[in-house]
Motif scaffolding. Structure first.
Motif, PDB file in Angstrom:
ATOM      1  N   MET A 271       0.541  -1.017   0.296  1.00 26.90           N
ATOM      2  CA  MET A 271      -0.220  -0.067  -0.037  1.00 26.90           C
ATOM      3  C   MET A 271       0.755   1.377  -0.200  1.00 26.90           C
ATOM      4  O   MET A 271       0.575   2.077  -0.891  1.00 26.90           O
ATOM      5  CB  MET A 271      -0.780   0.111   1.157  1.00 26.90           C
ATOM      6  CG  MET A 271      -2.141  -1.009   1.087  1.00 26.90           C
ATOM      7  SD  MET A 271      -3.425  -0.470  -0.242  1.00 26.90           S
ATOM      8  CE  MET A 271      -4.673  -1.633  -0.055  1.00 26.90           C
TER       9      MET A 271
ATOM     10  N   SER B  39      -7.985   1.686   4.900  1.00 22.31           N
ATOM     11  CA  SER B  39      -8.076   2.070   6.840  1.00 22.31           C
ATOM     12  C   SER B  39      -6.460   2.554   6.961  1.00 22.31           C
ATOM     13  O   SER B  39      -5.852   2.684   8.029  1.00 22.31           O
ATOM     14  CB  SER B  39      -8.282   1.319   7.454  1.00 22.31           C
ATOM     15  OG  SER B  39      -7.688   0.054   7.072  1.00 22.31           O
ATOM     16  N   VAL B  40      -5.451   1.990   6.923  1.00 20.73           N
ATOM     17  CA  VAL B  40      -4.111   1.547   6.331  1.00 20.73           C
ATOM     18  C   VAL B  40      -3.391   3.714   6.744  1.00 20.73           C
ATOM     19  O   VAL B  40      -1.999   3.819   7.687  1.00 20.73           O
ATOM     20  CB  VAL B  40      -3.474   1.590   5.818  1.00 20.73           C
ATOM     21  CG1 VAL B  40      -3.186   0.203   6.075  1.00 20.73           C
ATOM     22  CG2 VAL B  40      -3.273   1.735   4.426  1.00 20.73           C
ATOM     23  N   PHE B  41      -4.241   4.740   5.593  1.00 19.89           N
ATOM     24  CA  PHE B  41      -3.999   5.694   5.291  1.00 19.89           C
ATOM     25  C   PHE B  41      -5.101   7.048   6.826  1.00 19.89           C
ATOM     26  O   PHE B  41      -5.069   7.899   6.208  1.00 19.89           O
ATOM     27  CB  PHE B  41      -4.419   5.812   4.246  1.00 19.89           C
ATOM     28  CG  PHE B  41      -3.425   5.637   3.475  1.00 19.89           C
ATOM     29  CD1 PHE B  41      -2.283   5.725   3.714  1.00 19.89           C
ATOM     30  CD2 PHE B  41      -3.641   4.257   2.933  1.00 19.89           C
ATOM     31  CE1 PHE B  41      -1.334   5.117   2.567  1.00 19.89           C
ATOM     32  CE2 PHE B  41      -2.343   3.494   1.346  1.00 19.89           C
ATOM     33  CZ  PHE B  41      -1.485   3.810   1.114  1.00 19.89           C
TER      34      PHE B  41
ATOM     35  N   GLU C 122      -4.696   9.538  12.873  1.00 17.00           N
ATOM     36  CA  GLU C 122      -4.629   9.167  13.931  1.00 17.00           C
ATOM     37  C   GLU C 122      -5.290   9.450  15.402  1.00 17.00           C
ATOM     38  O   GLU C 122      -4.470  10.806  15.361  1.00 17.00           O
ATOM     39  CB  GLU C 122      -3.823   7.264  14.100  1.00 17.00           C
ATOM     40  CG  GLU C 122      -3.640   6.727  12.905  1.00 17.00           C
ATOM     41  CD  GLU C 122      -5.194   5.779  13.278  1.00 17.00           C
ATOM     42  OE1 GLU C 122      -5.985   5.685  14.072  1.00 17.00           O
ATOM     43  OE2 GLU C 122      -5.636   5.119  11.911  1.00 17.00           O
TER      44      GLU C 122
END
Length: 270
Positions: A1, A49-51, A54
């Motif tokens: 990714m 979702s990894v990007f 947070e």
């Protein structure tokens, strides 16, 4: 990714430190990403979702428990999640009044219920306890003429992955033999629903280059040979590789997700 972002591949390989990643804050509300080459679909990757952004305060507060339940998760989307403990099979999403475009969100709440059995989900749908349900392959065949039946295309591709650490799969011809032994179109038809046989990793209909689908342009004679159903050639490759390995037959274990269609693929392939 992350491949294509500056230094991402070297960081994954352990050759560079994580803080050398080509990403930095360029202001209070601006993130700057440096790429090693052009990635036309980069903005589409941001949906994974990894990007997702947070919240540092929450991450540091909850530590290893961060994101493992509704209470230890932070939300910036149109809905807030409540009632998920991390292992239970039902929860509720409530409208997020602080969402930037809250006025466009019409639903006040959405109740999710995970049903591992598609037949159970369909019975609950018939009883009016569910508003939507994914059908089993058999049910999808039987209900295609129903006014409630809807096919929603996704860009997902299901495929087998060989463990190249095993000697029996280190041979290109062995992998090709197994691939050519599979009739993808017949398999997809047997599974029912809207499944189609895939000739590569990319799902058809995602994007076009000019007036042609990307999947058509990405195929070669060699790749079409390997992804096509060629029984005699598959048997020839298979026998040749078995002889090289000194084996009379081949056995292996397949690990799959606990999803009915994934589990159905195995007996259909045999």
């Amino acid at each position: 990714m992350f491949s294509g972002i500056k230094n991402a591949d070297q960081i994954v390989a352990g050759k560079k430190k994580a803080d050398t990643l080509g990403v930095k804050a360029a202001g209070k509300y601006k993130l700057q990403v440096s790429l090693e080459h052009k990635i036309p679909y980069f903005k589409l990757l941001m949906a994974f979702s990894v990007f997702f952004p947070e919240n540092q305060t929450a991450v540091e507060k909850y530590g290893s428990k961060y994101g493992t339940s509704s209470k230890t998760t932070v939300y910036n989307g149109p809905f807030l999640q409540k009632g998920w403990t991390g292992s239970n099979l039902s929860w509720t999403m409530f409208k997020n009044k602080n969402y930037w475009n809250a006025k466009a969100v019409k639903l006040q709440s959405i109740h999710f219920a995970v049903e591992k059995s598609p037949s159970t989900a369909y019975y609950l749908y018939q009883d009016g306890k569910l508003d939507t349900a994914s059908l089993s392959s058999q049910a999808s065949k039987n209900l295609q003429k129903s006014p409630d039946y809807v096919v929603r295309k996704t860009n997902g591709t299901t495929y087998f992955q060989f463990n190249l650490k095993m000697k029996k799969f280190q041979s290109t011809k062995m992998r090709q033999a197994i691939s050519m032994a599979l009739d993808r179109n017949v398999l997809a038809k047997t599974l029912g629903g809207g499944y189609t046989g895939s000739k590569n990793f990319t799902a058809a209909g995602m994007t076009k280059v000019g007036d042609k689908d990307f999947t058509d342009l990405s195929q070669t004679k060699e790749s079409l040979l390997v992804t096509g159903h060629h029984k005699q050639l598959a048997q020839s490759y298979f026998k040749e590789r078995l002889k090289e390995l000194g084996l009379k037959k081949l056995s292996f274990t397949v690990i799959t997700a606990h999803v009915q269609v994934h589990r159905r693929i195995l007996p259909e392939c045999s």
